[in-house]
Structure formats: C-alpha cells, structure tokens
Design a protein around this motif. Structure first.
Motif, PDB file in Angstrom:
ATOM      1  N   PHE A   1       1.825   2.415  -3.601  1.00 57.18           N
ATOM      2  CA  PHE A   1       0.275   2.914  -3.721  1.00 57.18           C
ATOM      3  C   PHE A   1       0.304   3.955  -3.865  1.00 57.18           C
ATOM      4  O   PHE A   1       0.187   5.017  -4.387  1.00 57.18           O
ATOM      5  N   THR A   2       0.274   4.759  -2.389  1.00 57.46           N
ATOM      6  CA  THR A   2       0.121   6.214  -1.650  1.00 57.46           C
ATOM      7  C   THR A   2       1.652   6.711  -2.869  1.00 57.46           C
ATOM      8  O   THR A   2       1.226   7.710  -2.764  1.00 57.46           O
TER       9      THR A   2
ATOM     10  N   GLN B   1       0.395  -0.998  -0.321  1.00 56.78           N
ATOM     11  CA  GLN B   1      -0.416  -0.141   0.094  1.00 56.78           C
ATOM     12  C   GLN B   1       0.438   1.415   0.043  1.00 56.78           C
ATOM     13  O   GLN B   1       0.804   2.766  -1.107  1.00 56.78           O
TER      14      GLN B   1
ATOM     15  N   GLY C   1       2.833   6.582  -5.189  1.00 58.97           N
ATOM     16  CA  GLY C   1       2.592   7.124  -6.941  1.00 58.97           C
ATOM     17  C   GLY C   1       0.971   7.930  -6.591  1.00 58.97           C
ATOM     18  O   GLY C   1       2.020   8.706  -7.759  1.00 58.97           O
ATOM     19  N   LYS C   2       0.442   8.027  -5.522  1.00 59.83           N
ATOM     20  CA  LYS C   2      -0.853   8.618  -5.977  1.00 59.83           C
ATOM     21  C   LYS C   2      -0.256   9.504  -5.408  1.00 59.83           C
ATOM     22  O   LYS C   2      -0.296  10.696  -5.852  1.00 59.83           O
TER      23      LYS C   2
END
Length: 158
Positions: free
Chosen positions: A145-146, A142, A148-149
């Motif tokens: 993902f964070t 996660q 990249g976000k």
C-alpha cells in the motif's frame, strides 16, 4: 413444509431480483443518459474502434516536428484514440504534450504508464520502488500500500 418454505424463498428472491433490476434500470434511463452514452451515440464505427486502441508513446526527445508526435497527433485529431501508454522522457514535457493531446481530442484520453517499480522506473529523477517480489518478501501488506501511495504522490517526481 420445508419444501414450500424453500420454494417461497426462491420465488421471493427471484421476484425481488427482477423488480430491483427493473427499478434500477428505470432510474438510470432518465431520458438523458450518461455523458458516456450520449457521446457514444455521436461517434462513427471507426471512432468507436479507435476508442479501444492504446497508443504506445515514448516521451523522450519528442517534439512537435518528430514523426512520433505527428503520428499520435494525427490519430487523436482524426479518429481519436482511447488511451496513450507513456514511457521515458521528462515530466514537464510529458505534461505539456499530454495536455495538448487532451485539448485536441474530442473524448478524454486515458493515460497510463508502467510504474510498478515507482516513477523512477520510467521517468529519470523519479522515486524508485523495490521490485514487487521484494515488497512481498517482507510479509507486510502495508508495504505494498505504501509503495503504491509513494508512486501516486506527485512529490515522487523531482
């Protein structure tokens, strides 16, 4: 009996595959073609080759009188260039310059940048992200993902 069952499955699968692909191709070929296919037909060989090239563009201190700007502008206006890899510089200038190049280009230009450590890695004032190894060391997917976000968020640039 088992042998005939296997043969029937293979024949049925092959028939389904061939007719399915033919049907799908027929749906795509409506006579108009996609925008990309129509555009490609109007390009010369030289322009097609140029679409495969990526120009490496340092945005720092780049103005319309600089040799770097003159070079990229010439490439875009003459044969076109498929992509521009940007680095350094400030966001406002980069947006203005890239918008101008997009306007001058016959085909939209793909723009990319190395942002694996966040926008701050390439643009002063942008958000920095820890190195990939540090993110992986947390053991939590996660976090990747964070990261990249955060990098993709326009708010990561001051």
């Amino acid at each position: 009996m088992k042998r005939w069952g296997k043969i029937l499955v293979v024949v049925f699968t092959a028939t389904l595959l061939v007719t399915g692909c033919t049907l799908f191709t027929g749906l795509l070929n409506t006579g108009l073609g996609s925008w990309a296919e129509r555009s490609l037909k109007h390009l010369t060989l030289r322009q097609k080759i140029a679409q495969m090239l990526v120009y490496h563009m340092n945005m720092k201190y780049l103005n319309e009188n600089s040799s770097g700007w003159q070079e990229v502008e010439s490439l875009v206006k003459s044969d076109g260039v498929g992509g521009i890899h940007i680095y350094r510089g400030n966001v406002g200038d980069a947006i203005l310059q890239l918008n101008q190049l997009q306007h001058d280009s016959k085909i939209p230009i793909l723009v990319d940048a190395d942002l694996e450590y966040g926008v701050g890695w390439r643009v002063p004032g942008g958000t920095d992200i820890p190195y990939n190894m540090a993110i992986a060391a947390t053991g939590n997917p996660q976090n990747a993902f964070t990261a990249g976000k955060i990098t993709a968020d326009r708010k990561s640039v001051v």
